[in-house]
Each structure stands twice: as structure tokens, then as C-alpha cells.
Write a protein that holds these residues in place. Structure first.
Motif, PDB file in Angstrom:
ATOM      1  N   HIS A  60       0.828  -1.198   0.000  1.00  7.97           N
ATOM      2  CA  HIS A  60       0.000   0.000   0.000  1.00  7.97           C
ATOM      3  C   HIS A  60       0.866   1.254   0.000  1.00  7.97           C
ATOM      4  CE1 HIS A  60      -2.119   3.355   1.942  1.00  7.97           C
ATOM      5  NE2 HIS A  60      -3.193   2.901   1.311  1.00  7.97           N
ATOM      6  N   SER A  61       1.957   1.236   0.765  1.00  5.29           N
ATOM      7  CA  SER A  61       2.874   2.367   0.863  1.00  5.29           C
ATOM      8  C   SER A  61       4.249   1.955   0.360  1.00  5.29           C
ATOM      9  CB  SER A  61       2.974   2.856   2.317  1.00  5.29           C
ATOM     10  OG  SER A  61       1.698   3.176   2.831  1.00  5.29           O
ATOM     11  N   ARG A  62       5.064   2.914   0.028  1.00  4.93           N
ATOM     12  CA  ARG A  62       6.402   2.619  -0.474  1.00  4.93           C
ATOM     13  C   ARG A  62       7.272   2.061   0.647  1.00  4.93           C
ATOM     14  NH1 ARG A  62       8.083   7.921  -3.816  1.00  4.93           N
ATOM     15  NH2 ARG A  62       8.837   6.545  -5.440  1.00  4.93           N
ATOM     16  N   PRO A  63       8.267   1.253   0.294  1.00  4.42           N
ATOM     17  CA  PRO A  63       9.148   0.701   1.340  1.00  4.42           C
ATOM     18  C   PRO A  63       9.813   1.777   2.190  1.00  4.42           C
ATOM     19  CG  PRO A  63       9.464  -0.464  -0.731  1.00  4.42           C
ATOM     20  CD  PRO A  63       8.568   0.679  -1.037  1.00  4.42           C
ATOM     21  N   SER A  64      10.191   2.901   1.575  1.00  7.13           N
ATOM     22  CA  SER A  64      10.819   3.972   2.344  1.00  7.13           C
ATOM     23  C   SER A  64       9.862   4.557   3.370  1.00  7.13           C
ATOM     24  CB  SER A  64      11.318   5.074   1.404  1.00  7.13           C
ATOM     25  OG  SER A  64      10.244   5.615   0.647  1.00  7.13           O
ATOM     26  N   GLN A  65       8.566   4.571   3.044  1.00 16.70           N
ATOM     27  CA  GLN A  65       7.591   5.076   4.006  1.00 16.70           C
ATOM     28  C   GLN A  65       7.416   4.119   5.181  1.00 16.70           C
ATOM     29  OE1 GLN A  65       4.423   5.568   1.212  1.00 16.70           O
ATOM     30  NE2 GLN A  65       4.969   7.696   0.733  1.00 16.70           N
ATOM     31  N   HIS A  66       7.493   2.817   4.911  1.00 19.59           N
ATOM     32  CA  HIS A  66       7.485   1.848   6.006  1.00 19.59           C
ATOM     33  C   HIS A  66       8.717   2.038   6.892  1.00 19.59           C
ATOM     34  CE1 HIS A  66       4.057  -0.750   4.956  1.00 19.59           C
ATOM     35  NE2 HIS A  66       4.339  -0.452   3.686  1.00 19.59           N
ATOM     36  N   GLY A  67       9.865   2.243   6.261  1.00 22.96           N
ATOM     37  CA  GLY A  67      11.078   2.461   7.037  1.00 22.96           C
ATOM     38  C   GLY A  67      11.007   3.721   7.878  1.00 22.96           C
ATOM     39  N   LEU A  68      10.473   4.806   7.297  1.00 23.96           N
ATOM     40  CA  LEU A  68      10.360   6.052   8.046  1.00 23.96           C
ATOM     41  C   LEU A  68       9.361   5.907   9.190  1.00 23.96           C
ATOM     42  CD1 LEU A  68      11.387   8.924   8.148  1.00 23.96           C
ATOM     43  CD2 LEU A  68       9.573   9.603   6.578  1.00 23.96           C
ATOM     44  N   TYR A  69       8.292   5.138   8.957  1.00 26.54           N
ATOM     45  CA  TYR A  69       7.315   4.900  10.027  1.00 26.54           C
ATOM     46  C   TYR A  69       7.975   4.192  11.208  1.00 26.54           C
ATOM     47  CZ  TYR A  69       3.755   2.248  12.535  1.00 26.54           C
ATOM     48  OH  TYR A  69       2.994   1.655  13.522  1.00 26.54           O
ATOM     49  N   LEU A  70       8.743   3.156  10.916  1.00 26.53           N
ATOM     50  CA  LEU A  70       9.393   2.407  11.998  1.00 26.53           C
ATOM     51  C   LEU A  70      10.440   3.278  12.706  1.00 26.53           C
ATOM     52  CD1 LEU A  70       9.729  -0.235  13.521  1.00 26.53           C
ATOM     53  CD2 LEU A  70      11.382  -0.964  11.774  1.00 26.53           C
ATOM     54  N   ALA A  71      11.177   4.086  11.947  1.00 28.86           N
ATOM     55  CA  ALA A  71      12.194   4.948  12.556  1.00 28.86           C
ATOM     56  C   ALA A  71      11.559   5.996  13.466  1.00 28.86           C
ATOM     57  CB  ALA A  71      13.022   5.623  11.458  1.00 28.86           C
ATOM     58  N   LEU A  72      10.476   6.612  13.011  1.00 31.23           N
ATOM     59  CA  LEU A  72       9.797   7.609  13.839  1.00 31.23           C
ATOM     60  C   LEU A  72       9.213   6.987  15.106  1.00 31.23           C
ATOM     61  CD1 LEU A  72       7.935   9.681  11.085  1.00 31.23           C
ATOM     62  CD2 LEU A  72       9.913  10.387  12.419  1.00 31.23           C
ATOM     63  N   LEU A  73       8.598   5.819  14.964  1.00 32.03           N
ATOM     64  CA  LEU A  73       7.987   5.169  16.122  1.00 32.03           C
ATOM     65  C   LEU A  73       9.043   4.726  17.125  1.00 32.03           C
ATOM     66  CD1 LEU A  73       5.180   4.397  17.145  1.00 32.03           C
ATOM     67  CD2 LEU A  73       5.494   2.145  16.106  1.00 32.03           C
ATOM     68  N   TYR A  89       6.857  -2.898  18.351  1.00 30.56           N
ATOM     69  CA  TYR A  89       5.468  -2.693  17.945  1.00 30.56           C
ATOM     70  C   TYR A  89       5.380  -2.300  16.476  1.00 30.56           C
ATOM     71  CZ  TYR A  89       0.858  -0.508  17.686  1.00 30.56           C
ATOM     72  OH  TYR A  89      -0.420  -0.156  17.302  1.00 30.56           O
ATOM     73  N   GLY A  90       6.275  -1.407  16.046  1.00 33.59           N
ATOM     74  CA  GLY A  90       6.217  -0.943  14.669  1.00 33.59           C
ATOM     75  C   GLY A  90       6.579  -2.018  13.669  1.00 33.59           C
ATOM     76  N   ILE A  91       7.614  -2.809  13.954  1.00 36.55           N
ATOM     77  CA  ILE A  91       8.023  -3.818  12.983  1.00 36.55           C
ATOM     78  C   ILE A  91       6.996  -4.930  12.882  1.00 36.55           C
ATOM     79  CG2 ILE A  91       9.325  -5.408  14.469  1.00 36.55           C
ATOM     80  CD1 ILE A  91      11.534  -5.261  12.276  1.00 36.55           C
ATOM     81  N   ALA A  92       6.211  -5.144  13.959  1.00 35.05           N
ATOM     82  CA  ALA A  92       5.166  -6.154  13.912  1.00 35.05           C
ATOM     83  C   ALA A  92       3.979  -5.710  13.062  1.00 35.05           C
ATOM     84  CB  ALA A  92       4.698  -6.492  15.324  1.00 35.05           C
ATOM     85  N   ARG A  93       3.783  -4.411  12.911  1.00 32.55           N
ATOM     86  CA  ARG A  93       2.644  -3.905  12.145  1.00 32.55           C
ATOM     87  C   ARG A  93       2.919  -3.809  10.651  1.00 32.55           C
ATOM     88  NH1 ARG A  93      -0.475   1.144  14.228  1.00 32.55           N
ATOM     89  NH2 ARG A  93      -1.977   0.172  12.803  1.00 32.55           N
ATOM     90  N   ILE A  94       4.180  -3.888  10.251  1.00 40.96           N
ATOM     91  CA  ILE A  94       4.504  -3.762   8.832  1.00 40.96           C
ATOM     92  C   ILE A  94       3.942  -4.951   8.070  1.00 40.96           C
ATOM     93  CG2 ILE A  94       6.391  -3.737   7.147  1.00 40.96           C
ATOM     94  CD1 ILE A  94       8.024  -2.159   9.132  1.00 40.96           C
ATOM     95  N   ALA A  95       3.104  -4.664   7.104  1.00 41.36           N
ATOM     96  CA  ALA A  95       2.440  -5.683   6.285  1.00 41.36           C
ATOM     97  C   ALA A  95       2.084  -5.043   4.953  1.00 41.36           C
ATOM     98  CB  ALA A  95       1.197  -6.221   6.990  1.00 41.36           C
ATOM     99  N   PRO A  96       1.758  -5.833   3.933  1.00 39.93           N
ATOM    100  CA  PRO A  96       1.446  -5.257   2.622  1.00 39.93           C
ATOM    101  C   PRO A  96       0.307  -4.239   2.663  1.00 39.93           C
ATOM    102  CG  PRO A  96       1.828  -7.603   2.410  1.00 39.93           C
ATOM    103  CD  PRO A  96       1.842  -7.316   3.868  1.00 39.93           C
ATOM    104  N   ALA A  97      -0.711  -4.494   3.466  1.00 35.17           N
ATOM    105  CA  ALA A  97      -1.866  -3.597   3.483  1.00 35.17           C
ATOM    106  C   ALA A  97      -1.736  -2.469   4.496  1.00 35.17           C
ATOM    107  CB  ALA A  97      -3.137  -4.401   3.785  1.00 35.17           C
ATOM    108  N   PHE A  98      -0.646  -2.409   5.238  1.00 36.97           N
ATOM    109  CA  PHE A  98      -0.502  -1.382   6.272  1.00 36.97           C
ATOM    110  C   PHE A  98      -0.275  -0.020   5.623  1.00 36.97           C
ATOM    111  CE2 PHE A  98       2.259   0.980   9.297  1.00 36.97           C
ATOM    112  CZ  PHE A  98       1.279   1.188  10.259  1.00 36.97           C
ATOM    113  N   ARG A  99      -1.010   0.993   6.119  1.00 39.27           N
ATOM    114  CA  ARG A  99      -0.959   2.328   5.528  1.00 39.27           C
ATOM    115  C   ARG A  99       0.099   3.179   6.246  1.00 39.27           C
ATOM    116  NH1 ARG A  99      -7.282   3.867   4.271  1.00 39.27           N
ATOM    117  NH2 ARG A  99      -7.763   1.966   3.086  1.00 39.27           N
ATOM    118  N   ALA A 100       1.335   2.872   5.971  1.00 37.59           N
ATOM    119  CA  ALA A 100       2.432   3.596   6.612  1.00 37.59           C
ATOM    120  C   ALA A 100       2.498   5.039   6.142  1.00 37.59           C
ATOM    121  CB  ALA A 100       3.759   2.887   6.335  1.00 37.59           C
ATOM    122  N   ARG A 101       2.137   5.261   4.883  1.00 39.75           N
ATOM    123  CA  ARG A 101       2.213   6.617   4.340  1.00 39.75           C
ATOM    124  C   ARG A 101       1.320   7.575   5.122  1.00 39.75           C
ATOM    125  NH1 ARG A 101      -0.925   9.116   0.507  1.00 39.75           N
ATOM    126  NH2 ARG A 101      -1.920   7.130  -0.022  1.00 39.75           N
TER     127      ARG A 101
END
Length: 462
Positions: free
Chosen positions: A36-49, A144-156
Motif C-alpha cells: 500500500h505504501s512505499r518501502p521507504s515510508q514503512h522504514g520512516l514509520y518504523l524509525a519515527l515510532l 510494535y512498529g516492525i510487527a505492524r509492517i504488512a502489505p496492506a498497512f498504511r504507513a504513508r
């Protein structure tokens, strides 16, 4: 230890970003189109959290713990401080904290040494607790953040909300800072006007706040309101500003015309940055230049002509200030002149006008609103200047329009009134806030006028 913790959290930010990026790619087996979101957005989500909550905890901890430590020390030494007044208790706490952290205290004694030892112990435990809680919060956020990363997760969406919240916070801080400055000026000025009538301040012609409590006719301990007339300051500010604009306006405007319509690209590429270097020179350097070079030159020139030129004069300060604000006029006017549509120049040339006639009768009238706004912004810059006036024009509050005499300005007197240890309940010190309020209103009015003129210009040509 806190510094190392912050560096560790910044390192964790980078590690979490790459871990989130890899986790997102691995969750779709390399087919990033399924995310759903770009890989970089998943990475930024995990870094911020992982890092932001821990950093916020450190900030809040550093704001709260000093007061808690001081209250504990005060409670522990309640018997020793029982006979002290509130200022003495505050001084005791301040000295004890200074001793604990290797600073300089007023008069150390055994009680302060014991309080300092307690401060050191409390601070050590506070730092340890902050480190443990921050690391635990960072680890919890990472897991918590790395457990939520999934294809449908809206990290953006999460990242954009966080960034938007940060931008809103920055805007609120800027607005609250402005409101705080205005309110502090208003409240302190009202305290001043309770002691000195506003009409005597705005229309009086004698300024000598250093003798506020020793003036003739004043009762013992009373305020002599006749020596707070600010007209000489307003006159000196206006005189120096006029001289500065007489230097900056023609030189800056002619420079802008040359750079925009006559200079080649090679010359413009060199001349424009060289001219704008003047804006980056510290004002204290201009002050040295005015005091050591320009003022002696004017004095010797005046003596050669039989004129009595003061060692510190409005002329020297105004000329150097004009040199300082040339880049403001030149750069802004150059941008405005370049924004005039080329079709106007082509039409004028098609009617047989020369380049100089086109500039005088077409380009400058079309760019006039923007040029006026540039001049008004330059005036605001000149009104608020301090160092050049201190070093070249002096501190004498003379009511004169003679440019070769010494004068002073509003900003210089604000600095003079607030130098050293001051009591913020005397008319002498509160006068600085009244001057600041007048200066704030003047520059605000000029900026509003400039913005209105620019808005009118944009509506006409955009």
C-alpha cells in the motif's frame, strides 16, 4: 550520558529505517507493487515510532526534573532555609546546583556543599532513570512498529500525519513566540506609563533617564517624569535613517537597473553575488569601519573646509548604514524589475524607444510598487540597527537635524538602559520596553505597508 543516549537514538533511527524498508520488501517477496505504501515510508514509520517517543520523553524529563530536584533539596534542608526570604532561598538553590555541576557559586559553605552533594545524587539517579525509560520506550516502539509492517498497512498515512503535526507545532511555536513578545512589550510599557505620562514620553524633548531619581523638583524617591521625553531619540533615528536611505536608495536602485538590463550574464553572475556579500557582513564590522575609517575621514574633511564635525556624527553612521542596506534595495529591486513582462519592453522598443527610455518610462513605472516595498523594508532594517549607531553616532540624545553632530537612536538607548544589573520595577528600566513598543509599532507599520504594496503588484502582473 544524555548526549550519548541522543546519539544512540539517532543511530537507532537509521537502523530502524533500513529494517523497516527491508521488512516491507520481504513481506511481499520483492514485489513492491503489492504494498500500500512505499518501502521507504514503512522504514520512516518504523524509525519515527522507535525514536520520536523516546526523544520526547527526554525533553519532558529535562524540563520537569530540575524543579523536582530543587523541591527535594528544599524539603531536605527546610530547617536551614526557614529563616531565609524567597530570593535568598532561590539563591541558595542556584548556588548549590552550580557547585554540584562544577559552576561558580557566590559564597560556598557547608550547607551549600551538602545541598550540592544531594543535587549530584538526585541528578545521577534522574539521568539513569531517563536512560532506562528512553531505551525501553525505543525498544517497545521498534517491536510494535516492525510487527505492524504488512502489505496492506498504511504507513504513508501515519508518516504524513506525523510530519503535518510537526509542521503545525512549528507554526504554533512561531505564533506563540510573536504573541509573547508583543504581550511582554505591552504589559511592561503599561507599567512604565503608570509612572510617566504617555504624552510626556511621546512629545517631551529632554531625554536623560540616568537621572530619573535625582531631577530637580522631584521628591525624594519619586520619579522625575520630565526627563523621559523621547523626541530626541525619534529625531536621531529618523535623521540617520534618512541619511542611510539617501545612500542606499540611488546606489541600490541603479545597481539593480544595471544588473537586470545592461549587464551581461557573465558580469551579472559575478557582480550580483559580490554585491550580496555586503548583506552577510556582521554589523559590528560595519561599526568598526564607521568608527575607525569613515568618521575620521568626515572629521578631517570638515576641518579642511572649516566645519566643526563631531568625532561621532549622524553622517558617519548614516553613510555606513546605507552601505549595509544596499543589498536589500538592490536584490529586491532586481527581482522586481526582472519580473516585469518582457512584452512591455518589446512593445516599447517596437515603438522606437531607446533602452534608457524604456527603463525610465515603462519598466520603472511598472516595477514601482515592488521598488517602493523594497525601500520600505530597507527603512525597517535601518530603523532597527544598533551596533553601527553605538560605535559611530554616540549616545548623546541631541535634538538636532545637523548631520555632523552626535545623535542617538531608539535601539541604542534600549541597549543602554538594559545593560548591567537592573531593577525591572523602575521607570528607568521600563522605559526600554516603551521604546521597544514604539519601535515595534513603527517597523510593523512599515512592513504592513510593504506587504500591501507587494500584494497589489502581484495582483497586477501574475
Amino acid at each position: 550520558m544524555i548526549g550519548y543516549l541522543v546519539l544512540a537514538l539517532l543511530g537507532l533511527f537509521v537502523v530502524a529505517f533500513y529494517a523497516g524498508h527491508r521488512r516491507a520488501v520481504a513481506s511481499v517477496e520483492g514485489d513492491v507493487a503489492r504494498l500500500h505504501s512505499r518501502p521507504s515510508q514503512h522504514g520512516l514509520y518504523l524509525a519515527l515510532l522507535s525514536c520520536v517517543p523516546a526523544l520526547l520523553l527526554l525533553v519532558l524529563w529535562s524540563l520537569v526534573t530540575p524543579a523536582i530536584e530543587a523541591s527535594i533539596v528544599r524539603a531536605r534542608f527546610a530547617a536551614e532555609v526557614a529563616e531565609m526570604s524567597l530570593p535568598q532561598v532561590q539563591a541558595f538553590i542556584r548556588d548549590a546546583r552550580a557547585i554540584a555541576f562544577g559552576g561558580i557559586a557566590g559564597f560556598p559553605d557547608e550547607t551549600k556543599e551538602a545541598a550540592a552533594a544531594l543535587f549530584g545524587t538526585l541528578h545521577g539517579w534522574s539521568v539513569r532513570i531517563a536512560v532506562v525509560l528512553s531505551l525501553a520506550l525505543a525498544a517497545a516502539g521498534y517491536l510494535y512498529g516492525i510487527a505492524r509492517i504488512a502489505p496492506a498497512f498504511r504507513a504513508r498515512h501515519m508518516v504524513e500525519r506525523t510530519v503535518r503535526g510537526f509542521l503545525i507545532l512549528c507554526s504554533v511555536v512561531a505564533i506563540l513566540t510573536t504573541i509573547g513578545i508583543v504581550l511582554s512589550l505591552i504589559f511592561e510599557s503599561l507599567r512604565f506609563f503608570q509612572q510617566v505620562p504617555i504624552y510626556k514620553f511621546l512629545f517631551g524633548t529632554h531625554w536623560s533617564p540616568q537621572s530619573a531619581f535625582t531631577g530637580a523638583g522631584a521628591e525624594e524617591g519619586a520619579v522625575n517624569t520630565d526627563i523621559f521625553g523621547a523626541v530626541p531619540l525619534f529625531a536621531g533615528t529618523l535623521l540617520i535613517t534618512v541619511i542611510a536611505m539617501l545612500v542606499a536608495a540611488p546606489v541600490g536602485l541603479m545597481s539593480a537597473i544595471y544588473l537586470s538590463d545592461y549587464a551581461s550574464r557573465r558580469v551579472r553572475a559575478v557582480a550580483k553575488p559580490m554585491l550580496e556579500i555586503l548583506a552577510g557582513i556582521p554589523t559590528v564590522v560595519y561599526g568598526f569601519f564607521a568608527a575607525l575609517t569613515v568618521a575620521p575621514f568626515f572629521r578631517r574633511s570638515g576641518e579642511a573646509l572649516g566645519l566643526d564635525v563631531a568625532s561621532e556624527s549622524a553622517l558617519a553612521a548614516g553613510v555606513v548604514m546605507g552601505i549595509m542596506i544596499i543589498p536589500f534595495v538592490s536584490s529586491l529591486s532586481d527581482d522586481v524589475i526582472n519580473a516585469v513582462p518582457q512584452s512591455l519592453r518589446d512593445g516599447s522598443a517596437g515603438l522606437g524607444a531607446t533602452k534608457s527610455e524604456t527603463i525610465r518610462k515603462v519598466v520603472l513605472p511598472a516595477a514601482l510598487p515592488g521598488i517602493v516595498s523594497a525601500l520600505l523594508l530597507a527603512v525597517s532594517r535601518a530603523i532597527g540597527e544598533t551596533m553601527i549607531v553605538v560605535m559611530a553616532a554616540g549616545l548623546a540624545a541631541n535634538l538636532t537635524i545637523n548631520p555632523v553632530e552626535a545623535v542617538t537612536t531608539v535601539t541604542v538607548q534600549i541597549v543602554t538602559l538594559l545593560v548591567g544589573d537592573q531593577e525591572f520595577d523602575s521607570a528607568k528600566t521600563l522605559a526600554a520596553f516603551a521604546l521597544g513598543l514604539v519601535l515595534f509599532c513603527a517597523t510593523l507599520a512599515l512592513n504592513i505597508i510593504a506587504l500591501r504594496v507587494v500584494k497589489k503588484y502581484r495582483e497586477q502582473y501574475e
